[in-house]
Design an enzyme around this catalytic site. Structure first.
Site, PDB file in Angstrom:
ATOM      1  N   HIS A   1       4.625   8.574  -1.205  1.00  7.31           N
ATOM      2  CA  HIS A   1       3.696   7.501  -1.531  1.00  7.31           C
ATOM      3  C   HIS A   1       3.936   7.520  -3.234  1.00  7.31           C
ATOM      4  O   HIS A   1       3.282   8.301  -3.830  1.00  7.31           O
ATOM      5  CB  HIS A   1       2.386   7.331  -1.185  1.00  7.31           C
ATOM      6  CG  HIS A   1       1.633   6.373  -1.367  1.00  7.31           C
ATOM      7  ND1 HIS A   1       1.140   5.548  -0.554  1.00  7.31           N
ATOM      8  CD2 HIS A   1       1.219   5.819  -2.806  1.00  7.31           C
ATOM      9  CE1 HIS A   1       0.279   4.491  -1.193  1.00  7.31           C
ATOM     10  NE2 HIS A   1       0.538   4.846  -2.533  1.00  7.31           N
TER      11      HIS A   1
ATOM     12  N   ARG B   1       3.579  -4.380   2.178  1.00  5.75           N
ATOM     13  CA  ARG B   1       3.011  -4.118   3.533  1.00  5.75           C
ATOM     14  C   ARG B   1       2.111  -5.261   3.572  1.00  5.75           C
ATOM     15  O   ARG B   1       0.991  -5.398   2.693  1.00  5.75           O
ATOM     16  CB  ARG B   1       2.309  -2.850   3.695  1.00  5.75           C
ATOM     17  CG  ARG B   1       1.617  -2.829   5.036  1.00  5.75           C
ATOM     18  CD  ARG B   1       0.970  -1.218   5.105  1.00  5.75           C
ATOM     19  NE  ARG B   1       1.796  -0.467   4.975  1.00  5.75           N
ATOM     20  CZ  ARG B   1       1.397   0.907   4.368  1.00  5.75           C
ATOM     21  NH1 ARG B   1      -0.010   1.090   4.459  1.00  5.75           N
ATOM     22  NH2 ARG B   1       2.383   1.762   4.045  1.00  5.75           N
TER      23      ARG B   1
ATOM     24  N   GLU C   1      -0.058  12.162  -0.514  1.00  5.76           N
ATOM     25  CA  GLU C   1       1.096  11.873   0.214  1.00  5.76           C
ATOM     26  C   GLU C   1       2.361  12.080  -0.590  1.00  5.76           C
ATOM     27  O   GLU C   1       2.721  11.444  -1.421  1.00  5.76           O
ATOM     28  CB  GLU C   1       1.080  10.315   0.717  1.00  5.76           C
ATOM     29  CG  GLU C   1      -0.144  10.174   1.588  1.00  5.76           C
ATOM     30  CD  GLU C   1      -0.287   8.555   2.006  1.00  5.76           C
ATOM     31  OE1 GLU C   1       0.519   7.966   1.263  1.00  5.76           O
ATOM     32  OE2 GLU C   1      -0.931   8.387   2.848  1.00  5.76           O
TER      33      GLU C   1
ATOM     34  N   ASP D   1       6.857   3.933   0.142  1.00  6.36           N
ATOM     35  CA  ASP D   1       6.981   5.083   0.883  1.00  6.36           C
ATOM     36  C   ASP D   1       8.524   5.452   0.801  1.00  6.36           C
ATOM     37  O   ASP D   1       9.340   4.817   1.402  1.00  6.36           O
ATOM     38  CB  ASP D   1       6.341   5.165   2.242  1.00  6.36           C
ATOM     39  CG  ASP D   1       4.915   4.797   2.245  1.00  6.36           C
ATOM     40  OD1 ASP D   1       4.281   5.105   1.213  1.00  6.36           O
ATOM     41  OD2 ASP D   1       4.325   4.380   3.206  1.00  6.36           O
TER      42      ASP D   1
ATOM     43  N   HIS E   1      -0.114  -1.052  -1.025  1.00  3.00           N
ATOM     44  CA  HIS E   1       1.217  -1.329  -0.579  1.00  3.00           C
ATOM     45  C   HIS E   1       1.343  -3.031  -0.809  1.00  3.00           C
ATOM     46  O   HIS E   1       2.176  -3.838  -0.998  1.00  3.00           O
ATOM     47  CB  HIS E   1       1.535  -1.075   0.973  1.00  3.00           C
ATOM     48  CG  HIS E   1       2.304   0.267   0.748  1.00  3.00           C
ATOM     49  ND1 HIS E   1       3.541   0.551   0.870  1.00  3.00           N
ATOM     50  CD2 HIS E   1       1.434   1.419   0.971  1.00  3.00           C
ATOM     51  CE1 HIS E   1       3.572   1.913   0.968  1.00  3.00           C
ATOM     52  NE2 HIS E   1       2.621   2.354   1.025  1.00  3.00           N
TER      53      HIS E   1
END
Length: 269
Positions: free
Chosen positions: A243, A106, A240, A158, A151
């Site tokens: 993740h 990301r 999460e 994810d 990320h």
């Protein structure tokens, strides 16, 4: 009259020069877009069988629009992370499952987009699905949004599990009625994944991987994903279920900003 003509001509010359500088500057920016290091790869080049549903390329996310930096719906990872994910996929295929990634590398510009959105308290268009029980003023304090993301280092992803044979997931239609991400699977937005107790990117404590309220098949599904990946060097983020980060990271202290695009990758010959 002659002086006026000369003045006009001079003005035109100055404007042309300014336009040329602006164009040159824009061209320079376009040609100097950051590139990924050579050890970043497209996941599909390592394992084309892993499903990719890159949510931030679509408007179906907590912001409600495509996120800055996502030029293509593409999973990019450091090569060691991609190869370890391939090993996980091989194990899961034998049990009748496939991995599906929602997000991988990301860019920092994407994280910046999240931060701008989080600070705009008026924009709550997607609240009913992604954070129905969280006050938007608490997104930073509660840890749902941060200025940096693992990320951006390239070894975090994810993901979820899909039972084979994988059925297609219908596309999200902007403006359609939203349902809380922790609603029963048959009520929340359809996803071809197994039931993990919440949808992806659900800002709620029910998303904590080992939340004691998640039991039965939902808990078994989370543990299958967690145990499979942890057996291959991945570390789960406890808050999460989706993740995971492959360790050791190639770039533990570097936050990259190249766009999510095949053009960002250095092609090997």
């Amino acid at each position: 009259m002659t002086r006026l003509s000369m003045a006009v001509r001079s003005l035109v010359t100055v404007l042309a020069a300014l336009l040329a500088v602006t164009a040159a500057s824009a061209t320079a920016r376009a040609t100097t877009e950051p590139k990924a290091p050579a050890d970043f790869v497209a996941l599909r080049s390592v394992d084309p069988t892993i499903i990719q549903e890159i949510r931030y390329f679509t408007p179906h996310n907590f912001v409600g629009e495509r996120i800055d930096g996502y030029r293509q719906p593409l999973c990019i990872l450091t090569r060691p992370a991609a190869e370890a994910l391939h090993q996980a996929q091989q194990r899961l295929l034998g049990q009748g499952y496939t991995l599906k990634v929602y997000d991988c590398y990301r860019p920092q510009r994407s994280v910046d987009h999240f931060v701008r959105w989080a600070k705009d308290l008026e924009d709550q268009a997607m609240k009913a699905e992604f954070y129905p029980n969280v006050d938007k003023t608490r997104l930073f304090e509660d840890g749902y949004i941060a200025e940096k993301s693992g990320h951006s280092r390239g070894s975090t992803m994810d993901l979820t599990l899909v039972k084979l044979p994988a059925l297609p997931t219908r596309p999200y239609i902007p403006g359609e009625p939203l349902v809380p991400c922790f609603a029963p699977q048959g009520e929340r937005f359809p996803d071809n994944s197994v039931d993990m107790g919440t949808g992806y990117d659900c800002f709620d404590t029910l998303s904590h991987t080992l939340d004691p309220r998640i039991q039965g098949q939902q808990r078994a599904n989370r543990l299958l994903l967690k145990n499979t990946l942890e057996g291959l060097g991945f570390v789960n983020l406890a808050e999460e279920w989706w993740h995971f980060t492959y360790k050791p990271e190639l770039y533990p202290d570097t936050y990259f900003d190249f766009p999510v695009s095949t053009k960002s990758l250095i092609q090997s010959h």
